[in-house]
Design an enzyme around this catalytic site. Sequence first.
Site, PDB file in Angstrom:
ATOM      1  CG  ASN A 208      -0.188  -0.041   2.514  1.00  0.00           C
ATOM      2  OD1 ASN A 208       0.470   0.926   2.884  1.00  0.00           O
ATOM      3  ND2 ASN A 208      -0.269  -1.164   3.245  1.00  0.00           N
ATOM      4  CG  ASP A 277      -6.932  -5.426   6.269  1.00  0.00           C
ATOM      5  OD1 ASP A 277      -6.421  -5.346   7.403  1.00  0.00           O
ATOM      6  OD2 ASP A 277      -7.569  -4.484   5.749  1.00  0.00           O
ATOM      7  CE  LYS A 287       9.551 -12.179 -14.228  1.00  0.00           C
ATOM      8  NZ  LYS A 287      10.397 -11.420 -15.170  1.00  0.00           N
ATOM      9  CG  PHE A 321      -3.281   5.928  13.222  1.00  0.00           C
ATOM     10  CD1 PHE A 321      -3.171   7.090  12.479  1.00  0.00           C
ATOM     11  CD2 PHE A 321      -2.640   5.855  14.448  1.00  0.00           C
ATOM     12  CE1 PHE A 321      -2.423   8.157  12.938  1.00  0.00           C
ATOM     13  CE2 PHE A 321      -1.888   6.912  14.920  1.00  0.00           C
ATOM     14  CZ  PHE A 321      -1.779   8.077  14.164  1.00  0.00           C
ATOM     15  CE  LYS A 335      -8.602  -0.096  13.136  1.00  0.00           C
ATOM     16  NZ  LYS A 335      -7.813   0.422  11.986  1.00  0.00           N
ATOM     17  CE  LYS A 339      -9.928  -4.244  14.242  1.00  0.00           C
ATOM     18  NZ  LYS A 339      -8.962  -4.255  13.146  1.00  0.00           N
TER      19      LYS A 339
END
Length: 400
Positions: A208, A277, A287, A321, A335, A339
């Site tokens: 990301n 995730d 490869k 975050f 959240k 959590k």
Amino acid sequence: MLKGKRLVLGVSGGIAAYKAAALTSKLVQAGAEVKVIMTDSAQQFIAPTTFQALSRQPVYTDTFDEKDSTQIQHIDVADWADLFVLAPATANLIGKLANGLADDMLSTTLLATEAPVYIAPAMNVHMYSHPAVLSNMQKLDQWGFNFIEPGEGYLACGYVGKGRLEEPESIVKLLEEEMQNKVLDGKKVLITAGPTQEKIDPVRYFTNPSSGKMGFALARQALSLGADVTLVTGPVNLTTPKGIRRIDITTAEEMYDQVLEHYHSSDIVIKAAAVADYRPKKTFEKKMKKQDGDYTVEMERTRDILAELGRRKEHQYLIGFAAETNDVEQYGRQKLEKKNLDAIVINNVSEAGTGFGHDTNSSLFLTKRGRETTMPLTSKDELAKQILREAVKELAGEED
């Protein structure tokens, strides 16, 4: 706040060296124990005996003039220091420190010390604005060194502008305020930063766009507040601030292992990393070659680090975050509760100047106790300060 502190004052060769004598006197009056190191150039402006009389300590001028044969002088002084102040700091000294050069007593001691270093530049206005000097100062700032901005006014060279060494009274006041602000002294802070990479084959992976800038800003600010900081980071192109314990990982599983290993001994845990995730269910040691038609990658869930921390929470203050694009507050609150977090920092990454890769951010800070703080768009370092201030208030049980 300086009473009993062991402070090394580094004096380099500028006309402002005469102010360092007054600074030495005022630091001693404030209760600090002061040892002075002078460069050869500094001795062209003021004699070592002046500092010896004011500090009532030996003055160090030569790396090889060992005053105690049972010790290595520059290492002993480096380890002795609680604080290290460079005043005046010339362009030459700043350049040497920024590039790891060590050719005299002051520069070798600087490279060896783990004490916080405060740099008070003093030079000609044009030297102060030279790209090389600015680049060196920026590098040192990123490494976690602290700068005491020079004042503006008439300079010894005849110019008027920025470059005059800050007044000794102001330097002492700033150091006292810094010591007073060590609100996390004795606390262990664990921070995660950056992205993770989940491999498909030796040349391809899922990741990301997280730059790690927010996590590194939090680490810098936690360190400045006196914390013992451990930073677990994914692959980023950032310099580790001086004094921070950095642990590099690549995958979500590696981050899970490292965070759990350090969790029990931590007092504050801030999970700012953007952890994958999902990861490819099947990976290849060689490869993959291009084939005709489409290719489907089956993904499997990675372990939820934040949820696991929430389940295992004992004494830790746990901050998560949430990077959202819509229904930001709703998802953030879910959240926070799901959590078992103590607080959450919610970013709307669809807003301009916010989120991955930017030097700025804006957030909504929510806590389990019901505290809500809107943090407008600002630099990530300033936002990190705000987040940590809110956490300190929470730990102290303060109300709004």
